[in-house]
Design a protein around this motif. Structure first.
Motif, PDB file in Angstrom:
ATOM      1  N   HIS A  14     -47.003  72.625   8.756  1.00 13.79           N
ATOM      2  CA  HIS A  14     -48.032  72.571   7.708  1.00 13.79           C
ATOM      3  C   HIS A  14     -48.207  71.153   7.198  1.00 13.79           C
ATOM      4  O   HIS A  14     -47.226  70.427   7.055  1.00 13.79           O
ATOM      5  CB  HIS A  14     -47.633  73.502   6.554  1.00 13.79           C
ATOM      6  CG  HIS A  14     -48.419  73.294   5.301  1.00 13.79           C
ATOM      7  ND1 HIS A  14     -49.797  73.367   5.257  1.00 13.79           N
ATOM      8  CD2 HIS A  14     -48.039  73.020   4.025  1.00 13.79           C
ATOM      9  CE1 HIS A  14     -50.207  73.137   4.016  1.00 13.79           C
ATOM     10  NE2 HIS A  14     -49.161  72.918   3.250  1.00 13.79           N
ATOM     11  N   HIS A  35     -48.320  74.026  -6.343  1.00 10.91           N
ATOM     12  CA  HIS A  35     -48.883  73.451  -5.114  1.00 10.91           C
ATOM     13  C   HIS A  35     -50.065  74.275  -4.613  1.00 10.91           C
ATOM     14  O   HIS A  35     -49.953  75.476  -4.391  1.00 10.91           O
ATOM     15  CB  HIS A  35     -47.827  73.347  -4.014  1.00 10.91           C
ATOM     16  CG  HIS A  35     -48.427  72.972  -2.685  1.00 10.91           C
ATOM     17  ND1 HIS A  35     -49.236  71.869  -2.536  1.00 10.91           N
ATOM     18  CD2 HIS A  35     -48.382  73.563  -1.465  1.00 10.91           C
ATOM     19  CE1 HIS A  35     -49.646  71.800  -1.274  1.00 10.91           C
ATOM     20  NE2 HIS A  35     -49.153  72.818  -0.606  1.00 10.91           N
ATOM     21  N   HIS A  71     -50.081  68.996   3.973  1.00  6.97           N
ATOM     22  CA  HIS A  71     -50.790  69.030   2.694  1.00  6.97           C
ATOM     23  C   HIS A  71     -52.050  68.161   2.767  1.00  6.97           C
ATOM     24  O   HIS A  71     -52.092  67.165   3.491  1.00  6.97           O
ATOM     25  CB  HIS A  71     -49.914  68.446   1.580  1.00  6.97           C
ATOM     26  CG  HIS A  71     -48.758  69.284   1.170  1.00  6.97           C
ATOM     27  ND1 HIS A  71     -48.257  69.269  -0.114  1.00  6.97           N
ATOM     28  CD2 HIS A  71     -47.974  70.157   1.852  1.00  6.97           C
ATOM     29  CE1 HIS A  71     -47.219  70.089  -0.207  1.00  6.97           C
ATOM     30  NE2 HIS A  71     -47.025  70.646   0.982  1.00  6.97           N
ATOM     31  N   HIS A  99     -42.966  75.531   7.543  1.00  7.49           N
ATOM     32  CA  HIS A  99     -43.199  76.434   6.411  1.00  7.49           C
ATOM     33  C   HIS A  99     -42.286  77.657   6.419  1.00  7.49           C
ATOM     34  O   HIS A  99     -42.507  78.603   5.657  1.00  7.49           O
ATOM     35  CB  HIS A  99     -44.667  76.831   6.296  1.00  7.49           C
ATOM     36  CG  HIS A  99     -45.142  76.913   4.871  1.00  7.49           C
ATOM     37  ND1 HIS A  99     -44.682  77.881   3.992  1.00  7.49           N
ATOM     38  CD2 HIS A  99     -45.990  76.144   4.154  1.00  7.49           C
ATOM     39  CE1 HIS A  99     -45.262  77.703   2.810  1.00  7.49           C
ATOM     40  NE2 HIS A  99     -46.055  76.656   2.878  1.00  7.49           N
ATOM     41  N   HIS A 157     -48.545  78.111  -4.568  1.00  7.99           N
ATOM     42  CA  HIS A 157     -47.136  78.499  -4.667  1.00  7.99           C
ATOM     43  C   HIS A 157     -46.310  77.370  -5.262  1.00  7.99           C
ATOM     44  O   HIS A 157     -46.740  76.226  -5.296  1.00  7.99           O
ATOM     45  CB  HIS A 157     -46.583  78.973  -3.315  1.00  7.99           C
ATOM     46  CG  HIS A 157     -46.516  77.934  -2.238  1.00  7.99           C
ATOM     47  ND1 HIS A 157     -45.505  76.986  -2.158  1.00  7.99           N
ATOM     48  CD2 HIS A 157     -47.323  77.697  -1.171  1.00  7.99           C
ATOM     49  CE1 HIS A 157     -45.703  76.233  -1.083  1.00  7.99           C
ATOM     50  NE2 HIS A 157     -46.805  76.626  -0.473  1.00  7.99           N
ATOM     51  N   HIS A 198     -43.379  74.595  -5.535  1.00 13.66           N
ATOM     52  CA  HIS A 198     -42.956  73.638  -4.500  1.00 13.66           C
ATOM     53  C   HIS A 198     -41.944  72.631  -5.046  1.00 13.66           C
ATOM     54  O   HIS A 198     -41.997  71.444  -4.688  1.00 13.66           O
ATOM     55  CB  HIS A 198     -44.201  72.909  -3.978  1.00 13.66           C
ATOM     56  CG  HIS A 198     -44.135  72.423  -2.564  1.00 13.66           C
ATOM     57  ND1 HIS A 198     -43.148  71.570  -2.090  1.00 13.66           N
ATOM     58  CD2 HIS A 198     -44.970  72.656  -1.520  1.00 13.66           C
ATOM     59  CE1 HIS A 198     -43.397  71.306  -0.819  1.00 13.66           C
ATOM     60  NE2 HIS A 198     -44.488  71.951  -0.444  1.00 13.66           N
ATOM     61  N   GLU A 219     -37.944  74.006   5.128  1.00 16.54           N
ATOM     62  CA  GLU A 219     -38.545  72.961   4.294  1.00 16.54           C
ATOM     63  C   GLU A 219     -37.532  72.466   3.261  1.00 16.54           C
ATOM     64  O   GLU A 219     -37.262  71.258   3.167  1.00 16.54           O
ATOM     65  CB  GLU A 219     -39.787  73.570   3.628  1.00 16.54           C
ATOM     66  CG  GLU A 219     -40.378  72.791   2.497  1.00 16.54           C
ATOM     67  CD  GLU A 219     -41.449  73.621   1.757  1.00 16.54           C
ATOM     68  OE1 GLU A 219     -42.011  74.565   2.350  1.00 16.54           O
ATOM     69  OE2 GLU A 219     -41.732  73.301   0.595  1.00 16.54           O
ATOM     70  N   HIS A 249     -44.466  69.642   6.835  1.00 16.53           N
ATOM     71  CA  HIS A 249     -43.166  70.298   6.998  1.00 16.53           C
ATOM     72  C   HIS A 249     -43.274  71.622   7.723  1.00 16.53           C
ATOM     73  O   HIS A 249     -44.375  72.164   7.894  1.00 16.53           O
ATOM     74  CB  HIS A 249     -42.516  70.520   5.619  1.00 16.53           C
ATOM     75  CG  HIS A 249     -43.351  71.291   4.635  1.00 16.53           C
ATOM     76  ND1 HIS A 249     -43.397  72.661   4.618  1.00 16.53           N
ATOM     77  CD2 HIS A 249     -44.196  70.880   3.638  1.00 16.53           C
ATOM     78  CE1 HIS A 249     -44.201  73.063   3.634  1.00 16.53           C
ATOM     79  NE2 HIS A 249     -44.714  71.997   3.025  1.00 16.53           N
ATOM     80  N   HIS A 299     -51.827  75.077  -1.749  1.00 20.91           N
ATOM     81  CA  HIS A 299     -51.696  75.065  -0.299  1.00 20.91           C
ATOM     82  C   HIS A 299     -53.072  75.367   0.301  1.00 20.91           C
ATOM     83  O   HIS A 299     -53.577  76.484   0.168  1.00 20.91           O
ATOM     84  CB  HIS A 299     -50.657  76.113   0.131  1.00 20.91           C
ATOM     85  CG  HIS A 299     -50.449  76.181   1.607  1.00 20.91           C
ATOM     86  ND1 HIS A 299     -49.207  76.149   2.190  1.00 20.91           N
ATOM     87  CD2 HIS A 299     -51.333  76.283   2.627  1.00 20.91           C
ATOM     88  CE1 HIS A 299     -49.348  76.219   3.504  1.00 20.91           C
ATOM     89  NE2 HIS A 299     -50.629  76.301   3.791  1.00 20.91           N
TER      90      HIS A 299
HETATM   91 CU1  C2O Z   1     -47.326  75.802   1.337  1.00 19.25          CU
HETATM   92 CU2  C2O Z   1     -45.665  72.112   1.248  1.00 19.25          CU
HETATM   93  O1  C2O Z   1     -46.516  73.967   1.275  1.00 19.25           O
END
Ligand code: C2O
Ligand code: CU
Ligand code: CU
Length: 479
Positions: free
Chosen positions: A394, A105, A396, A446, A146, A148, A451, A444, A107
Motif C-alpha cells: 500500500h 489516516h 499513501h 498492509h 483507520h 495509524h 506494518e 508498507h 486510506h
Molecule cells: Cu491503510 Cu498506512 O495505511
C-alpha cells in the motif's frame, strides 16, 4: 466472459502456515446486518462541508451475553460512514476521546502528507482536537479511515477504529448504479476476531507477528448477519478491514456478479466473475443481480467454505437497467523512459519482515520523488513460493495503476486505480506511481502486524525547483 478463479497463486493462500486461524461457523443467533449511519455534517454550504470525527471507546452488543468493549469513530465500533464530495472544501475536526494517542489516516484519499494524511506523524493526544482541511481531486471511490499510530496501528484497528469513507463525484452519480445507501448500496467491512471470556477482545493473547486473526467473521461488526434484500440489484462496497485475513468470496449457487470498482476508482468496464479474493485493505464494489430468486429464498456469501453473510430475498420490483459497458476512462500517464525504475523489496515473515532490507524508522526518509512525475515501481515479494505470504503493498497519498505481474498482464479486475495490491511470493508487480501533492508518505505491507513490525518506509515528494521543505517527523520517544 465470466471469470471463475481468485487469480492469486493458490500455494500462497494464507492458509498454509501453522499460525493460520481458520474461520468457523459462528455459534450465535442470526442478526440483522448493521448498516453504519452516515455521518451528518456539522454544516454544509455550496462550497464547503464541516465534519467532526470522534475516536471514542464504547461497548457493543456483538454476542449473546456481555457487551464487548470496543472503539469506533462517532460510534461504539467501526464508525459512521463519511461521505466526501469531490471538489468541495472539506473541514474536519479530529477529536480523540480515547485513553491513548491515535491518528486519523485517510486510506485512499489524495491529501497532503504527513499531517493531513494522518499517518504516524500526526498524533492526536487524548482529550485533544485537531483541525484539518482539504479539497479532493480524484475519482469517486470507496476509501476508509483507520488509526495509524506507530507501532500500535494493528491493536487500535483490532479494537474497532476503521470506517468507510465514500468519495463521490458527478460522474458516478450519473451512472445507472444502485445509489440508495443502506437499501441497495451497502458497505461491507469484513473482519475477523476472537472473543475471550465475557465476550472481550484480547489483542495481546492473540498476538501473532504475521497478523492477528480470530475464528469469527464480523461484517460491519455483526456476527452471523442477515441482510433483507428489497431490490433486484445490490451494490456491495466490500473492504477487507482485517488485520491479516484474505477473503475468498463467492455466493451460493456460484451466483455471478459484476465487479465495477477497485480501491481507488471505477474499473474501465465491469468484470463478470463468481469468485473474488481481497487482501488486507483492498476494496471491491460489486453489483449482484437477484433476478433468478424470489421472495423467501436465501443467498449466502461465503469466504472459502464458511458462510459469512446471508441475503434474505423479499419481494422486489423488476429492474431492467443494465450496467454500462464503459464505466471510466483511464488515461495512463506517460513514463519518461529515462526515469529509473524504483525497486522495492518486501522480505521476511514473522519478526523478520523488512522493506528494502530495513525496518521502518520514523525519522528516516527512504526515498524522494518529484510531484507530477510518473514512475514505475517494481515491488518484489522475496518470500518462498510455497511457504510465503501474499503481502498487500500500500502507498499513501497516491492512486496507482497495476502495469504487470512478473511481466504478465495484471488480473482482469485490476485495471482501475488502486492504492493496495497483493503481491504473491516470488512475484514482482510493476506499478505506475505518481504523486500530486508534496509531502511525506508511508508505503508498507498492509498486514497490519507486518506494518507495525517494520515492513514500512516513507517517501518525500517535492516540487522540482523549489527548496525541499522540512517536515516535523515524530519519533517513538517524542510521541
Ligand atoms: Cu491503510 Cu498506512 O495505511
Ligand atoms: Cu494508507
Ligand atoms: Cu506482509
Amino acid at each position: 466472459e465470466i471469470y471463475h478463479d481468485y487469480f492469486f497463486d493458490e500455494p500462497a493462500f494464507n492458509t498454509h502456515d501453522g499460525g493460520y486461524v481458520p474461520l468457523e461457523i459462528a455459534d450465535a443467533p442470526e442478526k440483522p446486518l448493521a448498516i453504519p449511519a452516515r455521518l451528518k455534517p456539522d454544516k454544509e454550504t455550496d462550497t464547503d462541508i464541516w465534519y467532526t470525527v470522534t475516536a471514542q471507546a464504547g461497548e457493543t452488543p456483538i454476542l449473546p451475553g456481555k457487551k464487548t468493549k470496543t472503539w469506533g469513530y462517532n460510534a461504539s465500533i467501526l464508525g459512521q460512514t463519511i461521505v466526501y464530495p469531490v471538489g468541495k472544501h472539506i473541514h474536519v475536526a479530529l477529536e480523540n476521546h480515547l485513553p491513548e494517542l491515535t491518528t486519523f489516516h485517510w486510506h485512499g484519499l489524495i491529501v497532503s502528507g504527513p499531517y493531513v494524511d494522518g499517518g504516524c506523524h500526526a498524533p492526536v493526544y487524548p482529550g485533544e482536537t485537531k483541525h484539518i482541511d482539504f479539497t479532493l481531486d480524484q475519482p469517486a471511490a470507496t476509501t476508509w479511515l483507520h488509526a495509524h499510530p506507530c507501532p500500535s496501528t494493528a491493536e487500535q484497528v483490532w479494537h474497532g477504529l476503521a470506517t468507510m469513507v465514500l468519495v463521490t463525484d458527478d460522474h458516478i452519480n450519473s451512472l445507472p448504479l444502485p445509489h440508495h445507501y443502506g437499501v441497495d448500496d451497502i458497505p461491507l467491512v469484513l473482519q475477523d476476531r476472537r472473543f475471550h471470556e465475557d465476550n472481550q477482545l484480547d489483542y495481546h493473547a492473540d498476538y501473532d507477528p504475521d497478523g492477528v486473526q480470530g475464528p469469527t467473521a464480523l461484517i460491519n461488526g455483526t456476527v452471523n448477519p442477515v441482510f433483507d434484500v428489497t431490490t433486484q440489484k445490490l451494490r456491495l462496497r466490500i473492504l477487507d478491514g482485517a488485520n491479516r485475513r484474505e477473503w475468498r468470496l463467492h455466493f451460493s449457487d456460484d451466483l455471478k456478479f459484476a465487479q465495477i470498482a477497485g480501491d481507488s476508482s471505477l474499473l474501465p468496464e465491469p468484470v463478470y466473475m463468481d469468485h473474488l479474493m481481497l487482501t488486507c485493505a483492498e476494496r471491491a464494489e460489486i453489483v449482484v443481480d437477484f433476478a433468478g430468486y424470489h421472495e423467501g429464498q436465501t443467498v449466502t456469501l461465503f469466504s472459502d467454505d464458511v458462510p459469512i453473510l446471508k441475503f434474505r430475498i423479499h419481494q422486489f420490483a423488476a429492474d431492467n437497467t443494465t450496467l454500462p459497458d464503459h464505466l471510466l476512462t483511464i488515461n495512463k500517464p506517460e513514463v519518461d523512459p529515462k526515469t529509473p525504475v524504483r525497486k522495492i523489496e518486501m522480505s521476511g515473515m514473522d519478526e523478520a519482515v523488512m522493506l528494502d532490507g530495513k525496518k521502518f524508522s520514523m525519522q528516516r526518509i527512504d526515498a524522494t520523488q518529484p510531484v507530477g512525475q510518473s514512475q514505475y515501481w517494481d515491488i518484489t515479494n522475496t518470500n518462498e513460493k510455497d511457504s510465503g505470504m501474499v503481502h498487500p503493498f500500500h502507498v499513501h497519498g497516491t492512486e496507482f495503476l497495476v502495469i504487470s505481474r512478473n511481466g504478465h498482464a495484471p488480473y482482469p479486475n485490476e485495471h482501475g486505480f488502486k492504492d493496495t495490491v497483493g503481491v504473491n511470493p516470488g512475484e514482482t508487480v510493476r506499478l505506475l506511481v505518481r504523486f500530486d501533492l508534496p509531502g511525506v508518505y508511508m508505503y508498507h505491507c498492509h498486514i497490519i502486524e507486518h506494518e507495525d513490525g517494520g515492513m514500512m518506509a516513507q517517501i518525500q515528494t517535492y516540487e522540482p525547483g523549489k527548496p525541499m521543505p522540512k517536515y516535523k517527523l515524530m519519533d517513538m520517544d517524542t510521541l
